[in-house]
Scaffold this active site. Structure first.
Site, PDB file in Angstrom:
ATOM      1  N   ASP A  48       0.842  -1.204   0.000  1.00 11.19           N
ATOM      2  CA  ASP A  48       0.000   0.000   0.000  1.00 11.19           C
ATOM      3  C   ASP A  48       0.877   1.254   0.000  1.00 11.19           C
ATOM      4  OD1 ASP A  48      -2.746   1.251   0.461  1.00 11.19           O
ATOM      5  OD2 ASP A  48      -1.531   2.156   2.037  1.00 11.19           O
ATOM      6  N   TYR A  53       3.304   9.641  -0.443  1.00 11.45           N
ATOM      7  CA  TYR A  53       4.346   9.017   0.385  1.00 11.45           C
ATOM      8  C   TYR A  53       5.735   9.198  -0.245  1.00 11.45           C
ATOM      9  CZ  TYR A  53       0.446   6.360   2.499  1.00 11.45           C
ATOM     10  OH  TYR A  53      -0.729   5.970   3.108  1.00 11.45           O
ATOM     11  N   LYS A  78      -2.335   6.141  -4.444  1.00 13.46           N
ATOM     12  CA  LYS A  78      -3.470   7.016  -4.107  1.00 13.46           C
ATOM     13  C   LYS A  78      -3.291   8.395  -4.695  1.00 13.46           C
ATOM     14  CE  LYS A  78      -3.592   4.646   0.355  1.00 13.46           C
ATOM     15  NZ  LYS A  78      -2.241   4.563   0.930  1.00 13.46           N
ATOM     16  N   HIS A 111      -7.258   9.651  -2.161  1.00 14.15           N
ATOM     17  CA  HIS A 111      -6.635   9.562  -0.821  1.00 14.15           C
ATOM     18  C   HIS A 111      -7.523  10.163   0.277  1.00 14.15           C
ATOM     19  CE1 HIS A 111      -2.400   9.250   1.144  1.00 14.15           C
ATOM     20  NE2 HIS A 111      -3.341   8.987   2.023  1.00 14.15           N
TER      21      HIS A 111
HETATM   22  N1  LIG Z   1      -5.384   6.015   3.316  1.00  5.32           N
HETATM   23  C1  LIG Z   1      -4.931   6.760   4.301  1.00  5.32           C
HETATM   24  O1  LIG Z   1      -5.372   7.900   4.516  1.00  5.32           O
HETATM   25  C2  LIG Z   1      -3.879   6.221   5.209  1.00  5.32           C
HETATM   26  C3  LIG Z   1      -3.237   5.049   4.868  1.00  5.32           C
HETATM   27  N2  LIG Z   1      -2.258   4.514   5.686  1.00  5.32           N
HETATM   28  C4  LIG Z   1      -1.669   3.224   5.276  1.00  5.32           C
HETATM   29  O2  LIG Z   1      -1.790   2.306   6.358  1.00  5.32           O
HETATM   30  C5  LIG Z   1      -0.509   1.784   6.671  1.00  5.32           C
HETATM   31  C6  LIG Z   1      -0.391   1.382   8.135  1.00  5.32           C
HETATM   32  O3  LIG Z   1      -0.644   2.476   8.990  1.00  5.32           O
HETATM   33  P1  LIG Z   1       0.504   3.187   9.851  1.00  5.32           P
HETATM   34  O4  LIG Z   1       0.009   4.555  10.131  1.00  5.32           O
HETATM   35  O5  LIG Z   1       1.797   3.008   9.175  1.00  5.32           O
HETATM   36  O6  LIG Z   1       0.477   2.458  11.253  1.00  5.32           O
HETATM   37  P2  LIG Z   1       0.378   0.963  11.828  1.00  5.32           P
HETATM   38  O7  LIG Z   1      -0.868   0.892  12.634  1.00  5.32           O
HETATM   39  O8  LIG Z   1       0.610  -0.034  10.761  1.00  5.32           O
HETATM   40  O9  LIG Z   1       1.575   0.962  12.850  1.00  5.32           O
HETATM   41  C7  LIG Z   1       2.902   1.054  12.436  1.00  5.32           C
HETATM   42  C8  LIG Z   1       3.760   1.202  13.682  1.00  5.32           C
HETATM   43  O10 LIG Z   1       3.617   0.041  14.487  1.00  5.32           O
HETATM   44  C9  LIG Z   1       4.900  -0.547  14.739  1.00  5.32           C
HETATM   45  N3  LIG Z   1       4.698  -2.000  14.694  1.00  5.32           N
HETATM   46  C10 LIG Z   1       4.384  -2.748  13.613  1.00  5.32           C
HETATM   47  N4  LIG Z   1       4.233  -4.032  13.949  1.00  5.32           N
HETATM   48  C11 LIG Z   1       4.467  -4.109  15.274  1.00  5.32           C
HETATM   49  C12 LIG Z   1       4.467  -5.179  16.192  1.00  5.32           C
HETATM   50  N5  LIG Z   1       4.176  -6.412  15.808  1.00  5.32           N
HETATM   51  N6  LIG Z   1       4.745  -4.891  17.488  1.00  5.32           N
HETATM   52  C13 LIG Z   1       5.016  -3.638  17.892  1.00  5.32           C
HETATM   53  N7  LIG Z   1       5.028  -2.574  17.058  1.00  5.32           N
HETATM   54  C14 LIG Z   1       4.750  -2.808  15.756  1.00  5.32           C
HETATM   55  C15 LIG Z   1       5.776  -0.042  13.621  1.00  5.32           C
HETATM   56  O11 LIG Z   1       7.111  -0.005  14.036  1.00  5.32           O
HETATM   57  P3  LIG Z   1       8.358  -0.302  13.043  1.00  5.32           P
HETATM   58  O12 LIG Z   1       8.028   0.303  11.723  1.00  5.32           O
HETATM   59  O13 LIG Z   1       9.495   0.324  13.758  1.00  5.32           O
HETATM   60  O14 LIG Z   1       8.482  -1.774  12.932  1.00  5.32           O
HETATM   61  C16 LIG Z   1       5.240   1.356  13.394  1.00  5.32           C
HETATM   62  O15 LIG Z   1       5.754   2.250  14.352  1.00  5.32           O
HETATM   63  C17 LIG Z   1       0.439   2.923   6.271  1.00  5.32           C
HETATM   64  O16 LIG Z   1       1.777   2.509   6.224  1.00  5.32           O
HETATM   65  C18 LIG Z   1      -0.176   3.329   4.966  1.00  5.32           C
HETATM   66  O17 LIG Z   1       0.189   2.418   3.949  1.00  5.32           O
HETATM   67  C19 LIG Z   1      -1.930   5.132   6.864  1.00  5.32           C
HETATM   68  C20 LIG Z   1      -2.534   6.328   7.235  1.00  5.32           C
HETATM   69  C21 LIG Z   1      -3.554   6.967   6.438  1.00  5.32           C
HETATM   70  O1  LIG Z   2      -0.451   7.909   5.581  1.00  2.00           O
HETATM   71  C1  LIG Z   2      -1.401   8.402   4.934  1.00  2.00           C
HETATM   72  O2  LIG Z   2      -1.955   7.822   4.006  1.00  2.00           O
HETATM   73  C2  LIG Z   2      -1.862   9.705   5.297  1.00  2.00           C
HETATM   74  O3  LIG Z   2      -2.883  10.171   4.836  1.00  2.00           O
HETATM   75  C3  LIG Z   2      -0.945  10.414   6.212  1.00  2.00           C
HETATM   76  O4  LIG Z   2      -0.727  11.694   5.756  1.00  2.00           O
HETATM   77  C4  LIG Z   2      -1.447  10.423   7.582  1.00  2.00           C
HETATM   78  O5  LIG Z   2      -2.752  10.792   7.570  1.00  2.00           O
HETATM   79  C5  LIG Z   2      -0.595  11.292   8.417  1.00  2.00           C
HETATM   80  O6  LIG Z   2       0.293  10.786   8.992  1.00  2.00           O
HETATM   81  C6  LIG Z   2      -0.835  12.737   8.507  1.00  2.00           C
HETATM   82  O7  LIG Z   2       0.105  13.305   9.369  1.00  2.00           O
END
Ligand SMILES: NC(=O)C1=CN([C@@H]2O[C@H](COP(=O)(O)OP(=O)(O)OC[C@H]3O[C@@H](n4cnc5c(N)ncnc54)[C@H](OP(=O)(O)O)[C@@H]3O)[C@@H](O)[C@H]2O)C=CC1
Ligand SMILES: O=C(O)C(=O)[C@@H](O)[C@H](O)C(=O)CO
Length: 281
Positions: A48, A53, A78, A111
């Site tokens: 994703d 990004y 996105k 997005h």
């Molecule tokens: N469409 C949208 O608007 C959005 C989409 N997204 C998508 O969703 C994805 C996931 O969301 P995201 O915000 O990254 O957050 P997550 O909920 O996936 O959490 C990620 C965090 O959790 C930690 N982590 C992962 N696995 C573990 C584990 N098993 N135990 C302890 N800690 C863990 C990671 O650490 P580390 O990396 O150090 O391992 C990182 O700090 C994004 O990467 C993106 O692709 C996110 C936000 C908005």
């Molecule tokens: O991660 C995504 O897809 C987002 O939309 C991010 O911008 C997220 O919402 C964020 O971290 C904003 O500070």
């Protein structure tokens, strides 16, 4: 170690995707490529990404370095809020493809709706056109509330395949999930682990995790799967990537699911990003 077997989900347009994907937000450059290659090697088949990004190039490079055939992978990107005008949206999809050096995206999503701009229907017509041109296999949205979904469906007659929304035990999105389901839209969960918030130390989740002999992260991700949502956890290193993928060899009981349901908070969003008012460009 053998990669876990991941079930497949079928979208309303007949395309398929795995029941869990890999989040790539904040994975950039050569380090990001390395983390993504690792994710593919441990078994993730859905990546994703997003134009915003600034890692679509890294995603494409990771795919090439992984040695896994393109057809076996599902790649999402996105459309950013600043390019919702029709012509700009088409050019942005093309730019996303150039950046990744891919011929098509499996999924391309709006997005954020950015309702104050009033352009998300125009952006949706652009994704419909980009799909007709063969640039995208499945089209969808993120952060669309029922009112936004109703509007694009009513004005174009085309229902998104996917709605990617914030979803985790503190913000379980029961109404949004029910709306998506009723319209045949697959719900994907962003920040499924609450972006490593204090949720990962929650005492209720710890109790369930101890009972089932799994980690809190695994309990949360299994909860998503049992709700019918597709979680997209991001993790930097292989051990956590594997831990997060290993959620298809156990089940949460109805009592476990009920206990987790008690964690819902009136405003459980991690960063207060309500798509009715929060906008990203
Ligand atoms: N469409 C949208 O608007 C959005 C989409 N997204 C998508 O969703 C994805 C996931 O969301 P995201 O915000 O990254 O957050 P997550 O909920 O996936 O959490 C990620 C965090 O959790 C930690 N982590 C992962 N696995 C573990 C584990 N098993 N135990 C302890 N800690 C863990 C990671 O650490 P580390 O990396 O150090 O391992 C990182 O700090 C994004 O990467 C993106 O692709 C996110 C936000 C908005
Ligand atoms: O991660 C995504 O897809 C987002 O939309 C991010 O911008 C997220 O919402 C964020 O971290 C904003 O500070």
């Amino acid at each position: 170690m053998t990669a876990p077997t991941i079930p497949t989900r079928t979208l309303n347009d007949g395309a398929t995707q795995p029941a869990i994907g890999f989040g790539t937000y904040l994975l950039n450059g050569s380090a990001g490529v390395g983390d993504m290659v690792s994710a593919i090697k441990v078994g993730y088949r859905l990546l994703d990404s997003a134009f915003n990004y600034e890692n679509e190039g890294a995603v494409g490079e990771a795919i090439r370095q992984s040695g896994i055939p393109r057809a076996e992978l599902r790649v999402t990107s996105k459309l950013p809020g600043r390019h919702q005008h029709f012509k700009e949206a088409i050019a942005t999809v093309e730019e996303s493809l150039y950046r990744a050096q891919l011929d098509y995206y499996d999924q391309y999503l709006i997005h954020w709706p950015n309702p104050s701009k009033g352009l998300y229907v125009e952006a949706w017509t652009a994704l419909i056109e980009a799909q007709k041109k063969g640039l995208i296999r499945s089209i969808g949205v993120c952060n669309f509330l029922p009112e936004h979904l109703e509007k694009i469906i009513a004005e174009t007659g085309v229902t998104p395949a996917v709605n990617q929304v914030e979803l985790h035990p503190y913000f379980p999105q029961a109404e949004q999930r029910a709306f998506d389901k009723a319209h045949g839209i697959l719900t994907q969960s962003w920040s499924p682990l609450g972006r490593a918030s204090h949720m990962l130390q929650d005492p209720v989740l710890k109790t369930v995790a101890t009972r089932v002999g799994k980690t809190i992260a695994q309990v949360i991700l299994r909860w998503h799967v049992q709700l019918g949502a597709v979680p997209l956890p991001k993790a930097t290193a292989a051990p956590r990537q594997t831990e997060n993928l290993s959620v298809f060899d156990f089940e949460l009981s109805p009592q476990d699911m009920e206990q987790i349901a008690t964690l819902a908070r009136p405003d459980g969003r991690t960063f207060g990003q309500d798509p009715a008012t929060y906008e990203e460009f």
